[in-house]
Design an enzyme around this catalytic site. Structure first.
Site, short mmCIF file in Angstrom:
data_model
loop_
_atom_site.label_atom_id
_atom_site.label_comp_id
_atom_site.label_asym_id
_atom_site.label_seq_id
_atom_site.Cartn_x
_atom_site.Cartn_y
_atom_site.Cartn_z
CG ASP A 224 -2.09 -8.25 -5.07
OD1 ASP A 224 -0.93 -8.26 -5.50
OD2 ASP A 224 -2.54 -7.34 -4.34
CG ASP A 379 3.85 -6.53 2.10
OD1 ASP A 379 3.69 -6.07 0.96
OD2 ASP A 379 4.00 -7.76 2.31
O1 1PR Z 1 5.21 -12.91 2.35
O2 1PR Z 1 6.83 -13.88 0.78
O3 1PR Z 1 4.66 -15.01 1.18
O4 1PR Z 1 4.80 -12.89 -0.09
C1 1PR Z 1 3.45 -12.52 -0.11
C2 1PR Z 1 3.32 -11.42 -1.11
O5 1PR Z 1 1.95 -11.12 -1.23
C3 1PR Z 1 4.03 -10.16 -0.72
O6 1PR Z 1 4.72 -9.65 -1.83
C4 1PR Z 1 2.93 -9.19 -0.32
O7 1PR Z 1 3.20 -7.88 -0.76
C5 1PR Z 1 1.74 -9.73 -1.06
N1 1PR Z 1 0.47 -9.57 -0.32
C6 1PR Z 1 0.12 -10.25 0.78
N2 1PR Z 1 -1.13 -9.88 1.14
C7 1PR Z 1 -1.55 -8.96 0.28
C8 1PR Z 1 -2.84 -8.29 0.29
O8 1PR Z 1 -3.11 -7.40 -0.52
N3 1PR Z 1 -3.71 -8.68 1.19
N4 1PR Z 1 -0.58 -7.92 -1.66
C9 1PR Z 1 -0.54 -8.76 -0.65
C10 1PR Z 1 0.22 -6.95 -1.80
C11 1PR Z 1 0.30 -4.97 -2.80
C12 1PR Z 1 0.68 -4.61 -4.15
C13 1PR Z 1 -0.49 -4.04 -4.89
C14 1PR Z 1 -0.11 -2.58 -4.90
C15 1PR Z 1 -0.77 -1.79 -5.95
N5 1PR Z 1 -0.30 -6.23 -2.80
O9 1PR Z 1 1.39 -5.55 -4.83
O10 1PR Z 1 -0.59 -4.71 -6.07
O11 1PR Z 1 -0.35 -2.04 -3.63
O12 1PR Z 1 -2.12 -1.70 -5.71
P1 1PR Z 1 -2.96 -0.44 -6.20
O13 1PR Z 1 -2.35 0.04 -7.48
O14 1PR Z 1 -4.31 -1.00 -6.45
O15 1PR Z 1 -2.92 0.57 -5.11
P2 1PR Z 1 5.38 -13.72 1.15
#
Ligand code: 1PR
Length: 523
Positions: A224, A379
């Site tokens: 991320d 999400d």
């Molecule tokens: O909405 O098309 O602009 O895409 C934004 C992207 O960013 C989406 O794929 C969304 O999932 C991601 N995103 C947005 N905010 C966050 C955040 O964390 N605040 N991250 C985020 C999403 C979730 C996973 C993470 C797993 C594994 N991250 O990808 O890596 O949950 O984590 P873990 O093993 O530590 O539990 P757009």
């Protein structure tokens, strides 16, 4: 000097990088004469058959290509570069292929997920220079919904099993083409590519060639990425999507360095999510494009990139389409793009009208780059209900009751990085996105993200049952046993983790050791 035929779609950057990493220089085809004068021609193809043939025709490349092939000069086709050699494809029945090999290209007819995505083996059918230094039991990276179907066996070099046996590489004289991507298949893929580039050496029949191959479950490392308060682009990690600790954005390292580390440690794929892409337009200041460019120089496994893929009008009034944004990502080294927030809005519109417009980001990108290049990142967050009839969403009975003893829940899709809940559930979203042309689902779970409690198996099973495209289980991995659990208890094709890899709590090798012997993996 290697001549590379880039017809403008897909990720040629990785092929160029792979060839250059082997000490060769690449010259790009601009005219038909460049094809005719090539010493060795590499034709990588990603995308859709019809679009590819239209461009080859428009650029007047068909006649020189056929002249080159018929003269038996050194040729390596990759993926669509294999399919192009055939007479026609079910993907675009009205458009003719090069017809260098008689036969057609068929869509997979299997109960397994299509596209066939991931690392699978090859059953070698005849000796080739391509196999020097390989044992025969290596796995290579595939990503396709169609496979070639030659009229005769003569040219078959390898086959692979996915539901049934299909042809995964051909060789006719000096013309070689593979359905898999050597440039995305780690060190073994580079070896195979090097064997083609050298063009000398003995004909080899690998000793460990199999009679059946198996698709491996993939382990994906996810980064991320966002800019922190000092303006540095960092890999961060949230707890249930909250990436700040004591007010600051957590900084777990530099994206290019971490991606390199995960490649060396054996990650089967790497995903970058530009988590503030919903508000910072990725083409305005382009650090993610640079991250991709640098990563693809020495990381030879598939790269997915997400964040900010949508139509956008900048402050000067210039409008960019989601397809243009995706095109930039592909040309910088991405193999797949992932769409988050925009997919939810597209599905909401579809639910209102019931009409496929053919103009959504999902449809447009899939049409040009192929379904396999479009991942939907969901999400979702659990919403508990006492009674399934309370809402008109896909509701499941859960083993983990809610705060007021509710025994049902649905999974609400969110946009803008979990900041805004919408009136669509994850199961419906996945199903409609598949209908619109998505090729894979990246299934996050806000409740589990960063908790180390294990994957949300109920969510994964609910979505997996609703779609026939591959699903990446994401969020919550806390130990290597969680990977075994998700592969034993769900049909997810791959599992993704972030925090435990970044914090070096569980190395990727340890996950693979845990799975070995119980789940098919790429060693
Ligand atoms: O909405 O098309 O602009 O895409 C934004 C992207 O960013 C989406 O794929 C969304 O999932 C991601 N995103 C947005 N905010 C966050 C955040 O964390 N605040 N991250 C985020 C999403 C979730 C996973 C993470 C797993 C594994 N991250 O990808 O890596 O949950 O984590 P873990 O093993 O530590 O539990 P757009």
């Amino acid at each position: 000097m290697i001549t590379l035929l880039d017809y403008g779609a897909g990720n040629v950057r990785s092929v160029i990088n792979a060839i250059e990493s082997l000490g060769e220089q690449v010259h790009l085809v601009e005219t038909g004469n460049d094809i005719l004068s090539a010493e060795k021609l590499v034709f990588p193809g990603v995308g859709a058959f019809g679009n590819m043939m239209k461009i080859l025709n428009r650029k007047n490349f068909v006649a020189p290509l056929l002249a080159y092939l018929n003269a038996d000069r050194p040729f390596l086709g990759i993926c669509l570069g294999l399919q192009a050699l055939f007479e026609r494809s079910e993907e675009a029945p009205d458009i003719t292929g090069l017809g260098f090999i008689s036969g057609n290209v068929k869509r997979f007819t299997t109960d397994l997920s299509v596209p066939h995505i991931g690392w699978n083996g090859v059953n070698v059918q005849k000796p080739s220079r391509l196999f020097a230094g390989l044992e025969g039991n290596e796995k290579f990276y595939f990503v396709h919904s169609y496979h070639v179907n030659p009229d005769t066996d003569e040219a078959i070099l390898t086959t692979t099993d996915y539901g049934y046996e299909f042809v995964s590489a051909i060789q006719k004289g000096n013309v070689i083409a593979t359905q898999f991507h050597p440039e995305k298949s780690g060190k073994q893929g580079l070896r195979l590519l090097e064997n083609f580039l050298r063009g000398d050496g003995k004909m080899v029949m690998p000793v460990k060639t199999s009679s059946h191959t198996h698709l491996a479950k993939r382990i994906i490392a996810c980064l991320d990425v966002r800019t922190n308060d000092s303006g540095d682009l960092v890999v961060t990690k949230g707890d249930q999507y909250d990436v700040r600790e004591k007010g600051d954005v957590r900084n777990l390292g530099r994206p290019v360095d971490l991606a390199r580390r995960y490649y060396e440690e054996g990650a089967d794929e790497i995903a970058f999510l530009n988590i503030t892409g919903f508000r910072d337009f990725p083409l305005e200041d382009m650090p993610m494009l640079e991250v991709l460019r640098q990563t693809s120089e020495n990381v030879f496994v598939p790269l997915t990139i997400g964040g900010g893929i949508r139509d956008y009008t900048d402050k000067d009034g210039r409008t960019y389409t989601a397809l243009e944004v995706a095109a930039k990502y592909f040309r910088s080294g991405a193999d797949k793009i992932s769409i988050g927030s925009d997919a939810v809005l597209v599905v909401e519109e579809y639910l209102k009208t019931g009409i496929k417009t053919d103009q959504s980001a999902i449809e447009e990108i899939a049409r040009v780059y192929g379904n396999q290049a479009v991942v939907i990142s969901i999400d979702p967050r659990r919403i508990y209900v006492k009674n399934p009839d309370e809402v008109r969403h896909q509701v499941i009975k859960t083993q983990y009751p809610g705060p007021n003893g509710e025994s049902y829940c649905w999974y609400q899709c969110t946009i803008r990085g979990g900041r805004e809940g919408r009136d669509v559930d994850a199961v419906t979203l996945a199903r409609i996105c598949e209908k619109l042309g998505a090729g894979e689902i990246l299934l996050n779970c806000i409740d589990r993200d960063g908790t180390n409690q294990g994957f949300d198996l109920e969510l994964i099973n609910g979505v997996k049952e609703a779609v026939s495209i591959p699903v990446i289980a994401s969020s919550g991995a806390g130990c290597s046993e969680h990977f075994l659990e998700v592969f034993k208890k769900t049909k997810a094709e791959s599992a993704l983790a972030a925090g435990i890899f970044h914090r070096k709590e569980v190395p990727i090798g340890q996950v693979k050791t845990e799975l070995k012997g119980q789940v098919e993996i790429r060693p």
